[in-house]
Design an enzyme around this catalytic site. Sequence first.
Site, PDB file in Angstrom:
ATOM      1  N   PHE A   1      27.156  -8.121   1.270  1.00  0.00           N
ATOM      2  CA  PHE A   1      27.371  -7.027   1.329  1.00  0.00           C
ATOM      3  C   PHE A   1      26.802  -7.085   3.453  1.00  0.00           C
ATOM      4  CE2 PHE A   1      23.330  -4.323   3.130  1.00  0.00           C
ATOM      5  CZ  PHE A   1      24.053  -2.609   3.325  1.00  0.00           C
TER       6      PHE A   1
ATOM      7  N   TYR B   1      19.770  -0.144  23.200  1.00  0.00           N
ATOM      8  CA  TYR B   1      20.043   1.498  22.948  1.00  0.00           C
ATOM      9  C   TYR B   1      20.276   0.221  21.104  1.00  0.00           C
ATOM     10  CZ  TYR B   1      23.264   4.538  20.836  1.00  0.00           C
ATOM     11  OH  TYR B   1      23.765   5.640  20.361  1.00  0.00           O
TER      12      TYR B   1
ATOM     13  N   ARG C   1      29.835  11.157  24.767  1.00  0.00           N
ATOM     14  CA  ARG C   1      28.884  10.081  25.063  1.00  0.00           C
ATOM     15  C   ARG C   1      29.476   8.957  25.534  1.00  0.00           C
ATOM     16  NH1 ARG C   1      29.016  10.425  18.328  1.00  0.00           N
ATOM     17  NH2 ARG C   1      31.205  10.369  18.711  1.00  0.00           N
TER      18      ARG C   1
ATOM     19  N   ARG D   1      35.248   0.138  19.760  1.00  0.00           N
ATOM     20  CA  ARG D   1      36.299  -0.039  19.210  1.00  0.00           C
ATOM     21  C   ARG D   1      36.295   2.262  19.613  1.00  0.00           C
ATOM     22  NH1 ARG D   1      35.379   0.074  13.906  1.00  0.00           N
ATOM     23  NH2 ARG D   1      33.704   2.096  14.623  1.00  0.00           N
TER      24      ARG D   1
END
Length: 267
Positions: A139, A22, A79, A66
């Site tokens: 980034f 997933y 979910r 989290r």
Amino acid sequence: MGAGMAKFICKEVESIDDYDEYCYYVAGLVGLGLSKLFYASGTEDLAPDSLSNSMGLFLQKTNIIRDYLEDINEIPKCRMFWPREIWSKYVNKLEDLKYEENSDKAVQCLNDMVTNALMHVEDCLKYMSALRDHAIFRFCAIPQIMAIGTLALCYNNIEVFRGVVKMRRGLTAKVIDRTNNMTDVYLAFYDFSNILKPKINKNDPNATKTLSRVEAIQKACMDSGVLNKRKSYIIQSELRYSSTMIVIFFIILAIIFSYLSSTRASK
């Protein structure tokens, strides 16, 4: 990515393999895609797929850990991304983790989840150490440091099941401002692993595995040979913050005591 996410609309995350699959569809593919873009731009070498995947999985697993409470309370339907293979060792239903009577089991399950996420850290360090372009490096590196910092705060912390656990804004600003090279990354990962390490309870079912993962991360950072090049700003800032608060607390106490003493004297 669309096909993979559609697959998990009708399929629950049962095994750890399901969990990794997933996260691969949701974030690992982003890592692979970005690596190919960096390579196509001529600024970076093409990173191995396994390392690119780990970059995505580490971030996604941190978010899933989290955001437990937000996800489980989602309306009209919760979910559920924590794998049954992990949470079923502690409770009968995933939502049971949020109830106060299951606090001890909830924390143990949380620690199990964090330990699973930490397995990707060494791959992430290898990926970032190969980057050459400064903008691309920042980034990639800043979210990874935020992730290890978030896991250090979440580990063994029942507040994950009560509200939102996240890094202080001041510390977040320091991470963004001071992350410019791999020395900064190694130092941050070492510091945050040092914050997590003392929280490991020897009675936790996964204590040995967690300690092994944390020590492997610290070894990778130490083996870089750069840790002595700059003083820690993460742990030192936390200590300064604590010392300042203690001083302020005693000043306030002194003011209150002086006021009460003068009031009594006047009476």
